[in-house]
Write a protein that holds these residues in place. Structure first.
Motif, PDB file in Angstrom:
ATOM      1  N   UNK A  35      -9.626   1.687 -12.124  1.00  0.00           N
ATOM      2  CA  UNK A  35      -8.824   0.471 -12.160  1.00  0.00           C
ATOM      3  C   UNK A  35      -9.642  -0.601 -12.871  1.00  0.00           C
ATOM      4  N   UNK A  36      -9.255  -0.889 -14.107  1.00  0.00           N
ATOM      5  CA  UNK A  36     -10.008  -1.824 -14.954  1.00  0.00           C
ATOM      6  C   UNK A  36      -9.084  -2.913 -15.501  1.00  0.00           C
ATOM      7  N   UNK A  37      -8.233  -3.451 -14.631  1.00  0.00           N
ATOM      8  CA  UNK A  37      -7.307  -4.508 -15.040  1.00  0.00           C
ATOM      9  C   UNK A  37      -8.089  -5.658 -15.678  1.00  0.00           C
ATOM     10  N   UNK A  38      -7.668  -6.034 -16.891  1.00  0.00           N
ATOM     11  CA  UNK A  38      -8.272  -7.173 -17.567  1.00  0.00           C
ATOM     12  C   UNK A  38      -9.706  -6.968 -18.027  1.00  0.00           C
ATOM     13  N   UNK A  39     -10.195  -5.740 -18.007  1.00  0.00           N
ATOM     14  CA  UNK A  39     -11.584  -5.476 -18.423  1.00  0.00           C
ATOM     15  C   UNK A  39     -11.801  -5.937 -19.861  1.00  0.00           C
ATOM     16  N   UNK A  40     -12.963  -6.511 -20.118  1.00  0.00           N
ATOM     17  CA  UNK A  40     -13.300  -6.966 -21.465  1.00  0.00           C
ATOM     18  C   UNK A  40     -14.213  -5.924 -22.098  1.00  0.00           C
ATOM     19  N   UNK A  41     -13.654  -5.174 -23.024  1.00  0.00           N
ATOM     20  CA  UNK A  41     -14.372  -4.087 -23.691  1.00  0.00           C
ATOM     21  C   UNK A  41     -14.318  -4.288 -25.198  1.00  0.00           C
ATOM     22  N   UNK A  42     -14.425  -5.539 -25.623  1.00  0.00           N
ATOM     23  CA  UNK A  42     -14.368  -5.881 -27.040  1.00  0.00           C
ATOM     24  C   UNK A  42     -15.508  -5.175 -27.779  1.00  0.00           C
TER      25      UNK A  42
END
Length: 145
Positions: A35-42
């Motif tokens: 569960x990685x809601x809204x994760x920032x993986x730019x």
């Protein structure tokens, strides 16, 4: 939340080692059902990673490398996938409602059964290189005639 961030940073670091060493060091990123809601993986390099069934609602994958990864059944609703490399990625039955796919590379990407309703920035040229079927839900602007 901090544990999750630490775990994710470690997984990304181990995955980089794994990629750089041709699998001799580190470990493949296995984020199946995370569960990685809204994760920032730019700009993250998740080439070959397993994200099957992951909850990635609103995640930021801008300029990320997801080539050859498994996103089957993942929820990428509202995700930012601008300029992401999704070549040869398994996105069967993936929820991409309202996702931003501007300039995303979709060559040989499997989108069978994917829901692309209201997807932003998606062009017919991108879809031309992808694999779709009659269960793929396309945005109104790209519906088949």
């Amino acid at each position: 939340m901090n544990d999750l961030n630490f775990d994710l940073k470690k997984i990304l670091s181990d995955h980089k080692k794994w990629l750089d060493s041709n699998g001799q060091e580190g470990a493949l990123a296995d984020l199946k059902n995370w569960k990685l809601k809204g994760a920032v993986l730019i700009g993250a390099n998740l080439k070959n990673a397993n994200l099957e069934g992951a909850y990635l609602y609103g995640a930021y994958f801008k300029k990320a490398n997801l080539e050859n990864s498994n996103l089957e059944g993942a929820n990428l609703r509202g995700a930012n996938l601008r300029w992401a490399n999704l070549r040869n990625t398994n996105m069967k039955n993936t929820n991409l409602v309202n996702a931003d796919l501007m300039q995303a590379k979709l060559k040989d990407t499997s989108l069978e059964g994917a829901n692309l309703k209201m997807a932003k920035g998606l062009t017919s040229e991108q879809l031309h290189g992808a694999v779709i079927n009659d269960k793929t839900v396309l945005p109104e602007s790209l519906k088949r005639n």
